[in-house]
Design a protein around this motif. Structure first.
Motif, mmCIF file in Angstrom:
data_model
loop_
_atom_site.group_PDB
_atom_site.id
_atom_site.type_symbol
_atom_site.label_atom_id
_atom_site.label_comp_id
_atom_site.label_asym_id
_atom_site.label_seq_id
_atom_site.Cartn_x
_atom_site.Cartn_y
_atom_site.Cartn_z
ATOM 1 N N ILE A 194 0.820 -1.219 0.000
ATOM 2 C CA ILE A 194 0.000 0.000 0.000
ATOM 3 C C ILE A 194 0.850 1.264 0.000
ATOM 4 C CG2 ILE A 194 -1.822 1.284 1.203
ATOM 5 C CD1 ILE A 194 -2.767 -1.380 2.364
ATOM 6 N N LEU A 195 1.675 1.435 1.041
ATOM 7 C CA LEU A 195 2.450 2.668 1.192
ATOM 8 C C LEU A 195 3.916 2.418 0.864
ATOM 9 C CD1 LEU A 195 0.987 4.047 4.551
ATOM 10 C CD2 LEU A 195 0.390 4.758 2.236
ATOM 11 N N THR A 196 4.513 3.380 0.199
ATOM 12 C CA THR A 196 5.949 3.295 -0.097
ATOM 13 C C THR A 196 6.641 4.610 0.254
ATOM 14 O OG1 THR A 196 5.494 3.982 -2.383
ATOM 15 C CG2 THR A 196 5.643 1.620 -1.954
ATOM 16 N N THR A 197 6.124 5.296 1.264
ATOM 17 C CA THR A 197 6.706 6.571 1.668
ATOM 18 C C THR A 197 7.926 6.331 2.555
ATOM 19 O OG1 THR A 197 5.332 6.712 3.649
ATOM 20 C CG2 THR A 197 4.430 7.641 1.614
ATOM 21 N N ALA A 198 8.674 7.412 2.796
ATOM 22 C CA ALA A 198 9.847 7.306 3.661
ATOM 23 C C ALA A 198 9.444 6.907 5.078
ATOM 24 C CB ALA A 198 10.600 8.634 3.677
ATOM 25 N N ILE A 199 8.336 7.484 5.578
ATOM 26 C CA ILE A 199 7.890 7.177 6.939
ATOM 27 C C ILE A 199 7.490 5.706 7.045
ATOM 28 C CG2 ILE A 199 6.131 7.643 8.685
ATOM 29 C CD1 ILE A 199 8.276 9.784 8.472
ATOM 30 N N SER A 200 6.782 5.179 6.036
ATOM 31 C CA SER A 200 6.388 3.767 6.091
ATOM 32 C C SER A 200 7.621 2.866 6.082
ATOM 33 C CB SER A 200 5.466 3.422 4.923
ATOM 34 O OG SER A 200 6.168 3.419 3.694
ATOM 35 N N TYR A 201 8.665 3.289 5.365
ATOM 36 C CA TYR A 201 9.904 2.502 5.336
ATOM 37 C C TYR A 201 10.572 2.516 6.704
ATOM 38 C CZ TYR A 201 14.690 1.176 4.107
ATOM 39 O OH TYR A 201 15.921 0.571 4.061
ATOM 40 N N TYR A 202 10.604 3.694 7.349
ATOM 41 C CA TYR A 202 11.214 3.789 8.681
ATOM 42 C C TYR A 202 10.415 2.972 9.697
ATOM 43 C CZ TYR A 202 14.031 7.685 6.895
ATOM 44 O OH TYR A 202 14.907 8.461 6.185
ATOM 45 N N VAL A 203 9.089 3.021 9.602
ATOM 46 C CA VAL A 203 8.256 2.229 10.520
ATOM 47 C C VAL A 203 8.507 0.744 10.304
ATOM 48 C CG1 VAL A 203 5.886 1.635 11.155
ATOM 49 C CG2 VAL A 203 6.490 4.015 10.710
ATOM 50 N N PHE A 204 8.659 0.338 9.043
ATOM 51 C CA PHE A 204 8.955 -1.060 8.728
ATOM 52 C C PHE A 204 10.281 -1.488 9.375
ATOM 53 C CE2 PHE A 204 11.351 -3.812 5.724
ATOM 54 C CZ PHE A 204 10.676 -4.986 5.965
ATOM 55 N N LEU A 205 11.295 -0.612 9.294
ATOM 56 C CA LEU A 205 12.603 -0.950 9.859
ATOM 57 C C LEU A 205 12.569 -1.030 11.391
ATOM 58 C CD1 LEU A 205 15.087 1.152 7.674
ATOM 59 C CD2 LEU A 205 14.595 -1.293 7.522
ATOM 60 N N THR A 206 11.688 -0.293 12.005
ATOM 61 C CA THR A 206 11.633 -0.265 13.476
ATOM 62 C C THR A 206 10.483 -1.088 14.041
ATOM 63 O OG1 THR A 206 10.378 1.825 13.335
ATOM 64 C CG2 THR A 206 12.759 1.995 13.681
ATOM 65 N N CYS A 207 9.814 -1.899 13.214
ATOM 66 C CA CYS A 207 8.636 -2.618 13.695
ATOM 67 C C CYS A 207 8.971 -3.628 14.785
ATOM 68 C CB CYS A 207 7.900 -3.291 12.540
ATOM 69 S SG CYS A 207 8.808 -4.661 11.777
ATOM 70 N N GLY A 208 10.233 -4.046 14.893
ATOM 71 C CA GLY A 208 10.615 -4.948 15.980
ATOM 72 C C GLY A 208 10.403 -4.341 17.357
ATOM 73 N N LEU A 209 10.345 -2.998 17.423
ATOM 74 C CA LEU A 209 10.091 -2.328 18.698
ATOM 75 C C LEU A 209 8.694 -2.628 19.235
ATOM 76 C CD1 LEU A 209 11.699 1.155 17.930
ATOM 77 C CD2 LEU A 209 12.572 -0.579 19.491
ATOM 78 N N VAL A 210 7.766 -3.011 18.355
ATOM 79 C CA VAL A 210 6.422 -3.365 18.817
ATOM 80 C C VAL A 210 6.503 -4.482 19.851
ATOM 81 C CG1 VAL A 210 4.158 -4.245 18.123
ATOM 82 C CG2 VAL A 210 5.378 -2.633 16.645
ATOM 83 N N LEU A 211 7.289 -5.508 19.563
ATOM 84 C CA LEU A 211 7.422 -6.634 20.492
ATOM 85 C C LEU A 211 8.289 -6.272 21.688
ATOM 86 C CD1 LEU A 211 7.009 -9.579 21.270
ATOM 87 C CD2 LEU A 211 8.937 -10.181 19.789
ATOM 88 N N VAL A 212 9.456 -5.671 21.440
ATOM 89 C CA VAL A 212 10.400 -5.381 22.532
ATOM 90 C C VAL A 212 9.785 -4.414 23.534
ATOM 91 C CG1 VAL A 212 12.665 -4.444 23.096
ATOM 92 C CG2 VAL A 212 12.374 -5.807 21.026
ATOM 93 N N THR A 213 9.177 -3.332 23.032
ATOM 94 C CA THR A 213 8.601 -2.328 23.926
ATOM 95 C C THR A 213 7.446 -2.895 24.738
ATOM 96 O OG1 THR A 213 9.236 -0.554 22.409
ATOM 97 C CG2 THR A 213 7.536 -0.043 24.024
ATOM 98 N N ASN A 214 6.603 -3.711 24.116
ATOM 99 C CA ASN A 214 5.473 -4.276 24.848
ATOM 100 C C ASN A 214 5.918 -5.290 25.895
ATOM 101 O OD1 ASN A 214 3.113 -2.954 23.916
ATOM 102 N ND2 ASN A 214 3.320 -3.998 21.958
ATOM 103 N N LEU A 215 6.948 -6.057 25.597
ATOM 104 C CA LEU A 215 7.486 -6.958 26.621
ATOM 105 C C LEU A 215 8.028 -6.174 27.806
ATOM 106 C CD1 LEU A 215 9.350 -9.632 24.445
ATOM 107 C CD2 LEU A 215 7.258 -9.959 25.784
ATOM 108 N N LEU A 216 8.693 -5.053 27.521
ATOM 109 C CA LEU A 216 9.208 -4.203 28.603
ATOM 110 C C LEU A 216 8.062 -3.636 29.438
ATOM 111 C CD1 LEU A 216 11.434 -2.598 30.046
ATOM 112 C CD2 LEU A 216 11.275 -0.888 28.212
ATOM 113 N N ARG A 217 7.024 -3.155 28.783
ATOM 114 C CA ARG A 217 5.922 -2.517 29.514
ATOM 115 C C ARG A 217 5.129 -3.510 30.349
ATOM 116 N NH1 ARG A 217 3.591 2.025 25.191
ATOM 117 N NH2 ARG A 217 5.514 3.284 25.150
#
Length: 424
Positions: free
Chosen positions: A111-134
């Protein structure tokens, strides 16, 4: 003097909770402020857009498990049942975070090929790490073990702030993303090490009963819906500025101003969290409940007013003595800070409704506020850019305040009527 300070930290659970909350949520906020003098406003704007989207996807992957971890472990009397709760929230976070991460991949690829979507894709691992921390820190709060984790968490977060500034100065947005991974993983490892007596047994994820897992998941889904809508409403200005292709410099200016409000709301959120047990205990006596609510309201308004004055003083000092490229952000702060006392009253009312077990109303009011904010932003952003965000923030806050304060007054009056009938 030093010994007295150390004793205060060791004995004050509120102070320890404040430190933990500030580390988990405030470390990233402070880092964004600190990078501003060393990078261009456009980099700040990209980072703010990235962090706004990350906050939403992280919350989407949490399934409300931090609240569940606090509530359910506090209700458990035995260590084995506490570990069972932690095992359930670990498994649910793993499942929902994996689904969210797959969704991010699909959106970016299809769907999206913007710079922000690319950065979110690269950092999506934080979804798991941050939630485990919280959820782990939430579990520590539920078992009253905050004293075990606040010092290492504070130390690692301080180092993480330095890493954010250094890597962003040298490598820009890519450096910021690398620092986010390093800091979150380091915080998670530090907390897990201190809580290893609970964490290691809880990692046996196959020992979970499916029925209990479903019940926990549905409870978390209800909580998460309200939290997600609230965060989405607060994030709308940045999201719509990005969608409507406002210059990243302008997004950076408004992003810094909105960050000041997020930072100012942290102590208010902690005060509200601590007030819930007292309000629940007073439910059987409407007079005592009214006294507790007035006390909460007074404290929230006093603290928010002090924070607002501090923010306005900082913004005014910046305009008078520093100036430069961030003057627009300082002007935003001067006006947005005035909304903090209003926001404090709204938060106090929401806390009261939680104590009264009225969950759906806040969700409906948040949705209504989101519609109003979206309309104002859609009409105003093409003309006045960031100032539309200021107007939308005030309008949305006033709408929620009127509805929630009216609802609380009616609920308390109804309780008093029921009490009079029962004792009459």
């Amino acid at each position: 003097m030093l010994a007295r300070v150390v004793r205060t930290f060791q004995t004050s659970r509120l102070l320890q909770l404040f430190i933990v909350t500030a580390c988990i949520q405030g470390g990233v906020i402070i880092s964004q402020f600190l990078i501003a003098p060393f990078v261009e406003p456009g980099v700040v704007g990209v980072v703010r857009s990235l962090e706004t989207v990350l906050a939403l996807v992280v919350l989407g992957g949490s399934l409300g498990m931090q609240s569940i971890a606090i509530r359910d472990t506090a209700a458990c009397e035995h260590r084995t049942t506490q570990q069972a709760v932690l095992r359930q929230v670990f498994l649910l976070v793993l499942l929902t975070s994996s689904i969210v991460m797959l969704g991010i991949y699909a959106v970016h690829e299809l769907i999206l090929t913007t710079a922000i979507s690319y950065y979110v894709f690269l950092t999506c691992g934080l979804v798991l790490v941050t939630n485990l921390l919280r959820v782990t820190t939430g579990f520590a709060q539920g078992v009253k073990a905050i004293h075990e984790i606040y010092l290492p968490l504070m130390f690692v977060t301080a180092l993480g702030i330095v890493v954010h500034v250094v890597l962003t100065c040298y490598f820009g947005v890519q450096g910021w993303m690398a620092a986010r991974y390093l800091t979150e993983l380091s915080c998670l490892m530090a907390v897990w090490w201190r809580m290893r007596g609970y964490v290691v047994p809880a990692l046996h994820l196959t020992s979970v009963k499916s029925g209990e897992l479903r019940a926990t998941g549905f409870s978390g889904l209800t909580i998460n819906a309200s939290l997600f809508v609230r965060l989405l409403v607060d994030s709308l200005p940045i999201l719509m500025m990005t969608a409507l292709h406002v210059k990243t410099d302008e997004i950076g200016f408004f992003g810094l101003a909105s960050l000041s409000l997020v930072l100012g709301l942290l102590p208010l959120a902690i005060i509200a969290q601590r007030a819930i047990p007292d309000l629940v205990e007073a439910l059987r006596n409407p007079s005592a409940l009214r006294v507790e609510f007035k006390s909460l309201m007074k404290m929230m308004v006093l603290v928010s007013s002090a924070v607002a004055i501090a923010l306005m003083g900082a913004a005014g000092g910046w305009l008078l003595f520093v100036g430069g490229k961030y003057e627009t952000a300082a002007h935003y702060v001067l006006l947005l800070a005035l909304s903090l006392p209003l926001k404090a009253v709204t938060l106090a009312c929401g806390t009261m409704l939680v104590a009264l077990r009225v969950f759906g109303l806040s969700l409906k009011v948040n949705i209504l506020e989101g519609v109003l904010v979206a309309v104002i932003l859609y009409v105003g952003i093409p003309t006045v850019a960031g100032w539309a965000g200021v107007v939308a923030y005030f309008a949305g806050t006033m709408l929620s305040l009127v509805f929630l304060l009216s609802a609380v007054k009616m609920r308390v009056a109804s309780l008093e009527g029921e009490w009079d009938d029962a004792t009459g």
